[in-house]
Motif scaffolding. Structure first.
Motif, PDB file in Angstrom:
ATOM      1  N   LYS A 318      52.621  14.139   1.723  1.00  0.00           N
ATOM      2  CA  LYS A 318      53.756  13.973   2.633  1.00  0.00           C
ATOM      3  C   LYS A 318      54.752  15.112   2.514  1.00  0.00           C
ATOM      4  O   LYS A 318      55.378  15.509   3.503  1.00  0.00           O
ATOM      5  CB  LYS A 318      54.442  12.631   2.366  1.00  0.00           C
ATOM      6  CG  LYS A 318      53.577  11.427   2.718  1.00  0.00           C
ATOM      7  CD  LYS A 318      54.332  10.122   2.468  1.00  0.00           C
ATOM      8  CE  LYS A 318      53.473   8.929   2.822  1.00  0.00           C
ATOM      9  NZ  LYS A 318      54.186   7.632   2.577  1.00  0.00           N
ATOM     10  N   THR A 319      54.934  15.631   1.303  1.00  0.00           N
ATOM     11  CA  THR A 319      55.920  16.697   1.105  1.00  0.00           C
ATOM     12  C   THR A 319      55.260  18.065   0.948  1.00  0.00           C
ATOM     13  O   THR A 319      55.892  19.018   0.520  1.00  0.00           O
ATOM     14  CB  THR A 319      56.762  16.404  -0.142  1.00  0.00           C
ATOM     15  OG1 THR A 319      55.909  16.345  -1.303  1.00  0.00           O
ATOM     16  CG2 THR A 319      57.494  15.062  -0.002  1.00  0.00           C
ATOM     17  N   VAL A 354      50.041  22.329  -1.425  1.00  0.00           N
ATOM     18  CA  VAL A 354      49.782  23.064  -0.187  1.00  0.00           C
ATOM     19  C   VAL A 354      48.627  22.398   0.550  1.00  0.00           C
ATOM     20  O   VAL A 354      47.593  22.100  -0.042  1.00  0.00           O
ATOM     21  CB  VAL A 354      49.431  24.541  -0.482  1.00  0.00           C
ATOM     22  CG1 VAL A 354      49.100  25.290   0.812  1.00  0.00           C
ATOM     23  CG2 VAL A 354      50.585  25.226  -1.220  1.00  0.00           C
ATOM     24  N   VAL A 355      48.817  22.141   1.829  1.00  0.00           N
ATOM     25  CA  VAL A 355      47.739  21.695   2.713  1.00  0.00           C
ATOM     26  C   VAL A 355      47.415  22.855   3.639  1.00  0.00           C
ATOM     27  O   VAL A 355      48.283  23.331   4.371  1.00  0.00           O
ATOM     28  CB  VAL A 355      48.133  20.450   3.519  1.00  0.00           C
ATOM     29  CG1 VAL A 355      47.058  20.122   4.564  1.00  0.00           C
ATOM     30  CG2 VAL A 355      48.326  19.252   2.595  1.00  0.00           C
ATOM     31  N   LEU A 356      46.187  23.308   3.588  1.00  0.00           N
ATOM     32  CA  LEU A 356      45.768  24.483   4.336  1.00  0.00           C
ATOM     33  C   LEU A 356      44.657  24.094   5.306  1.00  0.00           C
ATOM     34  O   LEU A 356      43.614  23.580   4.893  1.00  0.00           O
ATOM     35  CB  LEU A 356      45.287  25.568   3.371  1.00  0.00           C
ATOM     36  CG  LEU A 356      44.843  26.903   3.964  1.00  0.00           C
ATOM     37  CD1 LEU A 356      45.983  27.580   4.728  1.00  0.00           C
ATOM     38  CD2 LEU A 356      44.327  27.818   2.862  1.00  0.00           C
ATOM     39  N   ILE A 403      42.213  21.433   3.466  1.00  0.00           N
ATOM     40  CA  ILE A 403      42.126  21.351   2.016  1.00  0.00           C
ATOM     41  C   ILE A 403      43.540  21.233   1.440  1.00  0.00           C
ATOM     42  O   ILE A 403      44.522  21.587   2.104  1.00  0.00           O
ATOM     43  CB  ILE A 403      41.409  22.573   1.406  1.00  0.00           C
ATOM     44  CG1 ILE A 403      42.209  23.857   1.658  1.00  0.00           C
ATOM     45  CG2 ILE A 403      39.989  22.694   1.973  1.00  0.00           C
ATOM     46  CD1 ILE A 403      41.630  25.088   0.950  1.00  0.00           C
ATOM     47  N   ALA A 404      43.642  20.714   0.228  1.00  0.00           N
ATOM     48  CA  ALA A 404      44.941  20.587  -0.439  1.00  0.00           C
ATOM     49  C   ALA A 404      44.800  21.005  -1.893  1.00  0.00           C
ATOM     50  O   ALA A 404      43.789  20.721  -2.540  1.00  0.00           O
ATOM     51  CB  ALA A 404      45.462  19.155  -0.350  1.00  0.00           C
ATOM     52  N   PHE A 405      45.824  21.688  -2.391  1.00  0.00           N
ATOM     53  CA  PHE A 405      45.813  22.100  -3.794  1.00  0.00           C
ATOM     54  C   PHE A 405      47.226  22.148  -4.329  1.00  0.00           C
ATOM     55  O   PHE A 405      48.205  22.269  -3.575  1.00  0.00           O
ATOM     56  CB  PHE A 405      45.130  23.456  -3.966  1.00  0.00           C
ATOM     57  CG  PHE A 405      45.777  24.614  -3.254  1.00  0.00           C
ATOM     58  CD1 PHE A 405      46.784  25.360  -3.860  1.00  0.00           C
ATOM     59  CD2 PHE A 405      45.353  24.977  -1.980  1.00  0.00           C
ATOM     60  CE1 PHE A 405      47.366  26.442  -3.216  1.00  0.00           C
ATOM     61  CE2 PHE A 405      45.927  26.055  -1.322  1.00  0.00           C
ATOM     62  CZ  PHE A 405      46.927  26.786  -1.938  1.00  0.00           C
TER      63      PHE A 405
END
Length: 434
Positions: A318-319, A354-356, A403-405
């Motif tokens: 969410k953030t 980070v959502v990429l 993707i998220a990291f």
């Protein structure tokens, strides 16, 4: 939130490949909780001759070599990689599984005949690679497997590296360099430099198979025929929530690694290890029943998850900082033309999630490798993620994947992208965590 791989391995198409992503008791491989002092590892980029087809002359190749065929380390080991470049071209060392200075950004090229010491850290357990192919597409160069052992006990009877490589051979036996046309060249796959090796295993032995896709461009699936109980334990060096691979098959993009546990059955005939590359299945190796008696009366119970590498259990989407990265455009440059002064593909502060969104607007399937940060593959609705971490992802033509990291490491890092055809160029951009 979680889902399982469900791709069928029978008659796998290219689309399906890309979509998939000696004792009575078990030997307990206990590793020291703390690493030894800083060590030095000698690496040498050198020429070699390898017999790829029985009855033919050896093929001249290049290889990243060390004193042992696999570099094996304790988790937490600090090391100096002493690299001598015997290639006729510059070299830049990259790694999957070890933390080291980013090639072409924080790590300078090593010229032909040159030598450099590169610091590295085995900060997390898992299966990885050391690789010089970033600048070496003009030759066929073989990578070097790396294993960082878990500090805690992992109960298996055998631990086998399965490095799979592909070669395109001319009629005279010379290997065609990747990134160039390979018309009429013969396609050949090997395991640990061998063609269709046999591995003898005792009945009811628990075996850890570390599948490594060392192919240049190909997305592959590996299936163990007549063995459905193939339990996936780690992907791209990071422990996974264990699950059974559908029909005993796992899908790997180039550079991808998957660790599986199997319990050798009382097989009357050899178990064929098959490779699917979107065309016809190819025999890759055979698992045969050893002549010794069974290790135990019955198989062990299903294995529990491997020890954590310290990655977060949850990511706050969410953030998160959100960004998009298209896999086309003039910003992507081949390694020889890469410039660290070019605009970064992404910038984020350390500690942020980070959502990429990775968007493949090209007409070909592509593979993306994110240096520096392992990532989760998100579900299509952004309401969860797959039960494993990755560092490499394959996307079909026209596909978008998110993707998220956690941006845990500060610095500048590369992003690699390339199409899944032999002649496709390797392309680069970079991103920054501040």
């Amino acid at each position: 939130m979680f889902c399982r791989m469900t791709e069928s391995s029978e008659g796998l198409s290219r689309r399906a490949l890309l979509g998939g992503l000696a004792a009575a008791g078990a030997a307990s491989f206990a590793r020291p909780a703390r690493a030894a002092r800083r060590i030095s590892v000698s690496l040498n980029a050198r020429g070699e001759s390898l017999v790829l087809v029985q009855g033919r002359a050896a093929s001249p190749l290049w290889r990243l070599a060390a004193p042992a065929p696999v570099v094996r380390l304790a988790r937490g080991t600090a090391l100096d990689l002493d690299l001598s470049n015997g290639l006729a071209i510059p070299a830049a060392l990259s790694s999957r599984g070890l933390a080291l200075p980013a090639p072409l950004l924080a790590q300078a090229e090593i010229g032909p005949g040159g030598r450099a010491t590169i610091p590295a850290l085995a900060s997390r357990a898992g299966t990885g690679l050391l690789d010089l192919r970033l600048l070496a597409d003009v030759v066929a160069i073989r990578p070097l497997p790396v294993i960082v052992d878990e500090a805690a006990t992992v109960t298996v009877d055998r631990d086998e590296v399965f490095l799979i490589e592909d070669f395109r051979l001319k009629a005279d036996g010379t290997a065609v360099a990747p990134g160039t046309e390979a018309t009429d060249a013969e396609l050949l796959y090997t395991v640990n430099g061998q063609t269709q090796p046999e591995i003898a295993l005792r009945t009811h032995a628990r075996v850890r198979l570390r599948f490594i896709n060392g192919c240049q461009r190909a997305v592959i699936a590996i299936k163990i025929a007549d063995l459905d109980a193939v339990r996936v334990m780690a992907i791209d060096g990071q422990p996974a929530e264990p699950f059974l691979a559908r029909n005993g098959a796992v899908v790997l993009p180039p550079g991808g690694r998957t660790d599986v546990f199997i319990d050798m059955p009382a097989a009357k005939t050899a178990l064929a290890v098959l490779l699917h590359d979107g065309s016809n299945p190819r025999p890759l190796a055979r698992l045969v029943t050893a002549s010794e008696p069974p290790l135990r009366a019955a198989p062990l119970p299903p294995a529990q998850a491997l020890p954590s590498n310290g990655l977060p259990d949850r990511l706050d989407l969410k953030t998160a900082v959100r960004a998009e990265l298209a896999l086309d455009g003039a910003e992507w440059r081949p390694p020889a033309q890469f410039s660290a002064t070019a605009e970064p593909a992404l910038q984020a502060k350390a500690g942020r999630v980070v959502v990429l969104a990775l968007t493949n607007k090209t007409a070909a399937s592509r593979v993306v490798h994110l240096h520096g940060q392992p990532f989760r593959l998100l579900d299509q609705l952004d309401d969860g993620w797959k039960p494993y971490w990755l560092d490499t992802l394959a996307l079909e033509a026209g596909q978008t994947q998110r993707i998220a990291f956690l941006a845990e490491q500060s610095g500048r890092f590369l992003v690699e992208s390339m199409a899944t055809s032999w002649a496709a160029p390797r392309l680069l951009r970079w991103y920054e965590i501040r």
